[in-house]
Design a protein around this motif. Structure first.
Motif, PDB file in Angstrom:
ATOM      1  N   LEU A  15      19.786  -1.095 -52.748  1.00  0.00           N
ATOM      2  CA  LEU A  15      20.906  -0.692 -51.893  1.00  0.00           C
ATOM      3  C   LEU A  15      20.872  -1.475 -50.586  1.00  0.00           C
ATOM      4  N   TRP A  16      22.067  -1.897 -50.130  1.00  0.00           N
ATOM      5  CA  TRP A  16      22.215  -2.612 -48.865  1.00  0.00           C
ATOM      6  C   TRP A  16      23.547  -2.234 -48.247  1.00  0.00           C
ATOM      7  N   ARG A  17      23.734  -2.615 -46.974  1.00  0.00           N
ATOM      8  CA  ARG A  17      24.972  -2.269 -46.266  1.00  0.00           C
ATOM      9  C   ARG A  17      25.416  -3.416 -45.369  1.00  0.00           C
ATOM     10  N   VAL A  18      26.719  -3.405 -45.061  1.00  0.00           N
ATOM     11  CA  VAL A  18      27.314  -4.356 -44.124  1.00  0.00           C
ATOM     12  C   VAL A  18      27.994  -3.536 -43.039  1.00  0.00           C
ATOM     13  N   LEU A  19      27.489  -3.641 -41.796  1.00  0.00           N
ATOM     14  CA  LEU A  19      28.037  -2.881 -40.668  1.00  0.00           C
ATOM     15  C   LEU A  19      29.148  -3.683 -40.007  1.00  0.00           C
ATOM     16  N   ARG A  20      30.226  -2.984 -39.669  1.00  0.00           N
ATOM     17  CA  ARG A  20      31.362  -3.628 -39.023  1.00  0.00           C
ATOM     18  C   ARG A  20      31.655  -2.936 -37.704  1.00  0.00           C
ATOM     19  N   THR A  44      31.659   0.612 -57.964  1.00  0.00           N
ATOM     20  CA  THR A  44      30.642  -0.446 -57.908  1.00  0.00           C
ATOM     21  C   THR A  44      30.299  -0.805 -56.477  1.00  0.00           C
ATOM     22  N   SER A  45      31.177  -0.533 -55.546  1.00  0.00           N
ATOM     23  CA  SER A  45      30.915  -0.677 -54.113  1.00  0.00           C
ATOM     24  C   SER A  45      31.794   0.347 -53.405  1.00  0.00           C
ATOM     25  N   TYR A  46      31.397   0.663 -52.208  1.00  0.00           N
ATOM     26  CA  TYR A  46      32.091   1.765 -51.554  1.00  0.00           C
ATOM     27  C   TYR A  46      32.172   1.504 -50.061  1.00  0.00           C
ATOM     28  N   ASP A  47      33.382   1.720 -49.491  1.00  0.00           N
ATOM     29  CA  ASP A  47      33.607   1.567 -48.062  1.00  0.00           C
ATOM     30  C   ASP A  47      33.621   2.951 -47.422  1.00  0.00           C
ATOM     31  N   LEU A  48      32.707   3.147 -46.508  1.00  0.00           N
ATOM     32  CA  LEU A  48      32.617   4.415 -45.792  1.00  0.00           C
ATOM     33  C   LEU A  48      33.166   4.254 -44.385  1.00  0.00           C
ATOM     34  N   TYR A  49      33.712   5.327 -43.852  1.00  0.00           N
ATOM     35  CA  TYR A  49      34.169   5.370 -42.464  1.00  0.00           C
ATOM     36  C   TYR A  49      33.378   6.479 -41.776  1.00  0.00           C
ATOM     37  N   LEU A  50      32.330   6.042 -41.089  1.00  0.00           N
ATOM     38  CA  LEU A  50      31.410   6.975 -40.461  1.00  0.00           C
ATOM     39  C   LEU A  50      31.685   7.086 -38.975  1.00  0.00           C
ATOM     40  N   GLY A  51      31.134   8.127 -38.377  1.00  0.00           N
ATOM     41  CA  GLY A  51      31.263   8.302 -36.939  1.00  0.00           C
ATOM     42  C   GLY A  51      30.237   7.462 -36.200  1.00  0.00           C
ATOM     43  N   SER A  52      30.062   7.759 -34.962  1.00  0.00           N
ATOM     44  CA  SER A  52      29.145   6.987 -34.126  1.00  0.00           C
ATOM     45  C   SER A  52      27.701   7.432 -34.279  1.00  0.00           C
ATOM     46  N   ARG A  53      27.461   8.548 -34.956  1.00  0.00           N
ATOM     47  CA  ARG A  53      26.107   9.056 -35.119  1.00  0.00           C
ATOM     48  C   ARG A  53      25.439   8.414 -36.329  1.00  0.00           C
ATOM     49  N   ALA A  54      24.101   8.532 -36.398  1.00  0.00           N
ATOM     50  CA  ALA A  54      23.336   7.982 -37.516  1.00  0.00           C
ATOM     51  C   ALA A  54      23.593   8.813 -38.773  1.00  0.00           C
ATOM     52  N   CYS A  55      23.580   8.128 -39.929  1.00  0.00           N
ATOM     53  CA  CYS A  55      23.857   8.783 -41.209  1.00  0.00           C
ATOM     54  C   CYS A  55      22.849   8.317 -42.251  1.00  0.00           C
ATOM     55  N   TRP A  56      22.707   9.139 -43.323  1.00  0.00           N
ATOM     56  CA  TRP A  56      21.916   8.800 -44.496  1.00  0.00           C
ATOM     57  C   TRP A  56      22.857   8.649 -45.683  1.00  0.00           C
ATOM     58  N   VAL A  57      22.633   7.567 -46.464  1.00  0.00           N
ATOM     59  CA  VAL A  57      23.464   7.285 -47.636  1.00  0.00           C
ATOM     60  C   VAL A  57      22.540   7.172 -48.843  1.00  0.00           C
ATOM     61  N   PRO A  69      22.241   3.194 -38.834  1.00  0.00           N
ATOM     62  CA  PRO A  69      21.918   3.537 -37.444  1.00  0.00           C
ATOM     63  C   PRO A  69      23.152   3.977 -36.669  1.00  0.00           C
ATOM     64  N   ALA A  70      22.919   4.649 -35.554  1.00  0.00           N
ATOM     65  CA  ALA A  70      24.012   5.062 -34.671  1.00  0.00           C
ATOM     66  C   ALA A  70      24.577   3.843 -33.947  1.00  0.00           C
ATOM     67  N   VAL A  71      25.791   3.985 -33.431  1.00  0.00           N
ATOM     68  CA  VAL A  71      26.441   2.868 -32.743  1.00  0.00           C
ATOM     69  C   VAL A  71      25.662   2.485 -31.495  1.00  0.00           C
ATOM     70  N   SER A  72      25.151   3.457 -30.768  1.00  0.00           N
ATOM     71  CA  SER A  72      24.440   3.187 -29.514  1.00  0.00           C
ATOM     72  C   SER A  72      22.988   2.782 -29.727  1.00  0.00           C
ATOM     73  N   GLU A  73      22.529   2.808 -30.963  1.00  0.00           N
ATOM     74  CA  GLU A  73      21.123   2.490 -31.239  1.00  0.00           C
ATOM     75  C   GLU A  73      20.899   0.980 -31.222  1.00  0.00           C
ATOM     76  N   LYS A  74      19.897   0.518 -30.487  1.00  0.00           N
ATOM     77  CA  LYS A  74      19.582  -0.900 -30.396  1.00  0.00           C
ATOM     78  C   LYS A  74      18.502  -1.246 -31.424  1.00  0.00           C
ATOM     79  N   PRO A  75      18.737  -2.250 -32.265  1.00  0.00           N
ATOM     80  CA  PRO A  75      17.734  -2.597 -33.280  1.00  0.00           C
ATOM     81  C   PRO A  75      16.512  -3.261 -32.641  1.00  0.00           C
ATOM     82  N   PHE A  76      15.375  -3.074 -33.269  1.00  0.00           N
ATOM     83  CA  PHE A  76      14.146  -3.691 -32.766  1.00  0.00           C
ATOM     84  C   PHE A  76      14.053  -5.139 -33.257  1.00  0.00           C
ATOM     85  N   ARG A  77      13.283  -5.935 -32.546  1.00  0.00           N
ATOM     86  CA  ARG A  77      13.131  -7.353 -32.867  1.00  0.00           C
ATOM     87  C   ARG A  77      11.675  -7.623 -33.236  1.00  0.00           C
ATOM     88  N   ARG A  78      11.491  -8.273 -34.400  1.00  0.00           N
ATOM     89  CA  ARG A  78      10.157  -8.600 -34.854  1.00  0.00           C
ATOM     90  C   ARG A  78      10.008 -10.057 -35.289  1.00  0.00           C
TER      91      ARG A  78
END
Length: 723
Positions: free
Chosen positions: A233-238, A286-299, A318-327
């Motif tokens: 499973l993977w996702r594309v955030l817009r 086979t693929s699905y477009d979700l319309y989520l809010g600004s909060r974090a969700c589990w799929v 992740p939530a909209v305001s959440e900053k991803p970590f860098r590694r």
């Protein structure tokens, strides 16, 4: 003696030049059970005049000798010889030596020793087949018949080779089977993937032999079907929309190692916000477009078929305001043989799982692919799985438990080649000694690799070629030190790691005069004109007459010409001709004009011609006039308009009128004076003062005007002509 030497010499030369045959080497022998015992050696191809003989000694030289001549073998290869039954005994030991001979002599090989049990070779197993076992999972049964040439009631070693359909990765299994008189032998191949088709081949060898048979024909078979193995499973955030909703596209595929033929009837998708139990579910996509809010969700996503459901694949959004970590600190790519390798470095060792995402850098090929990597910091993909000469955007995401970090992206080509076409070139800003070469980037579909630099080639007509190299980020170059007024040809070559491609040539001519020179000349000329105008304005009022005569010169008045003064004032006073009906109206002491006749121009021309004739006559008779004298003549040659009373018009031709004599101006001493008067058109004046009829002058064409002369009564010498 001489004749005998000529016959003997070629024979001796031929004998000395003949060479012995090559020594046989690399002797190899094989025992085909119940068929033959065959030996081969090198060289395989020898001259046509070379013969071979094989010497066989049984029991390592203790049981007698046998010979095999290569001429007796049916094969065209002379470096081969076979011994046939019943001379073959198993088990036994043989000693083999090969002898080669020709016209020059004989050469023997080294002696070789062979144990027949070690060189037995059988035929491949026959009638190979694969079938599914009822009730058994992830297993197939392989069936074959006893190979030919295999000894009865012997033990054979087998090697089974198998692979999945449409795969090149081979796997092998070794096992031993005792061969009896039965026709069929079986083997159960286990540890396979469910509902997957396999391709299988088999070979065998005698238990004591070192030689394997060839591979049998391939056979195909599939394992039994099971419930789906799982999903990746993977996702594309817009970006979030104006209403606050955030579109998320879910992507999934079969998990690594899943059966190729795995059947899936549908998918179950459900998601919920973090720290919430409200579920939303959908199926058969086979693929699905979700319309989520600004909060974090589990799929979560799971696939299913008639035998059950696959394990659930879960992903956190992740939530909209959440900053991803860098590694990840750096990502590199390189090619090895037929593979593209991606490596990366991390600033922390707490991350051990990564997701590699690749996407063609082409809007028409926007299919996104991804793969998960565990316990490694490199990823490899076969080049045949990528579009050739296509640029890809590759991103690596660090995965820390259920969180996805910030990606590191690079670009790489699947395969590289020199550019298909060169850039489009244009020459601008052409000067006397300079010009600017401008070019456009090559389309990405034609680059076939990363452009490393551009090389500009330019040369004058019939001149030496020069070149300059710039980096790939520069799309223009200024040519300097060119020759004035010269034709040049220029081209640009775009290069990558595999080579370069030239553009089409562009021609241009340098200018003969620069813009600066034109401006300087214009400035000098314009400045001079300004100075001249300033001087004219400053000094013009002081010398107005000079300026007036310079700009507007006087035009001479024909009435004031000196021609009119050659005969005195009488010529001006005789302008009013006798041809008018009424005399000059002097009423009230003012001359009043009347309309000019239509033939006035013709009359003026005639009078002017008469004047020229008179001048010519006077010049020719100038000497005689001093002695004879004469009266002054008066001429009518003035273009002045005649006067008439206001009540009269020029509808009728005027009568001849004599104009009284006026005071004449002296022309010269002793010259006669004469008065001239117009007479009727048909009369002329003779030398004695008589009126003489004259014919019309042929030179006057349409004019009917003639001349009339009045001879003065004054004696010659009493008056002088005036100019």
């Amino acid at each position: 003696m001489g004749t005998l030497a000529l016959w003997v010499l070629p024979v001796l030369c031929g004998f000395s030049l003949a060479a012995l045959p090559a020594k046989p080497q690399n002797i190899s022998c094989i025992l085909y059970h119940d068929r033959n015992f065959t030996c081969t050696w090198s060289p395989e191809k020898e001259a046509s005049n070379t013969w071979y003989k094989v010497k066989r000694t049984r029991g390592f030289g203790e049981k007698g000798n046998n010979f095999c001549d290569s001429h007796d073998c049916p094969s065209e290869n002379r470096a081969r010889c076979s011994f046939l039954p019943p001379t073959i005994t198993v088990p036994d030991n043989y000693t083999i030596q090969v002898e080669a001979r020709n016209e020059a002599g004989t050469v023997e090989s080294e002696v070789t020793r062979w144990r027949l049990n070690n060189i037995i070779k059988t035929e491949p197993p026959g009638n190979l087949s694969v079938k599914r076992v009822s009730g058994a999972k992830r297993m197939v049964q392989v069936i074959w018949t006893r190979p030919m040439l295999a000894p009865v009631s012997s033990t054979l070693n087998y090697m089974l080779r198998f692979r999945t359909e449409n795969s090149t990765h081979l796997m092998e299994v070794n096992f031993t089977k005792h061969v009896f008189d039965e026709d069929q032998t079986t083997y159960n191949l286990t540890g396979l993937q469910p509902f997957t088709e396999y391709v299988i081949a088999l070979q065998c060898a005698d238990q004591n032999s070192e030689l394997w048979s060839g591979w049998s024909q391939e056979a195909r078979g599939a394992t039994a079907e099971e419930a789906p193995l799982g999903l990746a499973l993977w996702r594309v955030l817009r970006p979030a929309q104006e209403d606050g909703r955030r579109p998320v596209r879910l992507l999934w595929k079969k998990a690594r190692g899943a059966p190729v033929l795995e059947k899936t009837l549908g998918y179950r998708v459900w998601y919920f916000q973090e720290n919430s139990t409200n579920l939303t579910e959908t199926v058969n996509t086979t693929s699905y477009d979700l319309y989520l809010g600004s909060r974090a969700c589990w799929v979560s996503v799971a696939s299913y078929n008639s035998l059950g459901q696959s394990p659930v694949a879960t992903l956190r959004i992740p939530a909209v305001s959440e900053k991803p970590f860098r590694r990840i600190t750096v990502v590199n790519t390189h090619h090895t043989q037929d593979q593209l390798v991606v490596t990366w470095e991390s600033s922390s060792w707490d991350v051990d799982t990564w997701t590699v995402e690749w996407l063609p850098d082409d809007p028409e090929l926007s299919t996104l692919s991804w793969e998960s990597v565990s316990r490694a910091r490199n990823w490899t993909i076969q080049q045949d799985k990528l579009a050739p000469f296509q640029c890809y955007n590759i991103s690596v995401y660090p995965m820390l438990q259920d969180r996805v970090g910030e990606p590191y992206s690079v670009q790489a080509y699947s395969t590289e080649d020199k550019p298909t076409a060169g850039p489009v070139v244009e020459v601008v800003n052409i000067g006397v000694n300079t010009a600017t070469v401008v070019w456009k980037e090559i389309p990405k579909s034609e680059r076939n690799g990363f452009i490393s630099n551009y090389t500009i080639f330019y040369e004058a007509e019939n001149g030496k070629e020069f070149s300059e190299t710039v980096s790939s980020s520069v799309l223009w170059y200024d040519l300097e030190s060119l020759t004035r007024g010269t034709s040049y040809a220029v081209r640009v070559m775009a290069s990558n790691r595999m080579g370069g491609a030239n553009s089409t040539g562009a021609n241009f001519n340098t200018s003969s005069v620069s813009v600066l020179e034109i401006c300087l000349i214009s400035f000098l000329v314009g400045g001079g004109l300004i100075v001249l105008i300033a001087l004219t304005v400053a000094y013009g009022p002081q010398k107005r007459n000079n300026l007036k005569h310079l700009c507007w010169p006087d035009v001479p008045n024909p009435a004031e010409s000196s021609l009119a003064t050659w005969h005195g004032d009488d010529l001006k006073e005789k302008l009013y001709l006798k041809e008018y009906d009424n005399p000059v109206n002097t009423e009230d002491g003012v001359l009043k004009p009347c309309p000019a006749p239509r033939d006035l121009i013709d009359k003026l021309v005639v009078n002017f011609e008469n004047f020229l004739e008179d001048v010519s006559t006077e010049e020719s008779g100038k000497g005689q006039d001093n002695n004879l004298g004469g009266e002054k003549n008066e001429y009518v040659a003035s273009p002045y308009r005649p006067y008439c009373p206001p009540t009269k018009s020029f509808t009728e031709p005027p009568a001849s009128t004599e104009i009284p004599a006026r005071k004449s101006q002296p022309l010269g001493s002793g010259r006669p004076e004469a008065r001239e008067q117009l007479v009727s058109p048909a009369q002329s004046v003779g030398p004695a003062g008589l009126r003489v009829e004259e014919a019309p002058n042929p030179y006057l064409k349409n004019s009917v005007t003639t001349r009339e002369f009045l001879v003065s009564e004054k004696l010659p010498g009493q008056a002088k002509r005036e100019i």
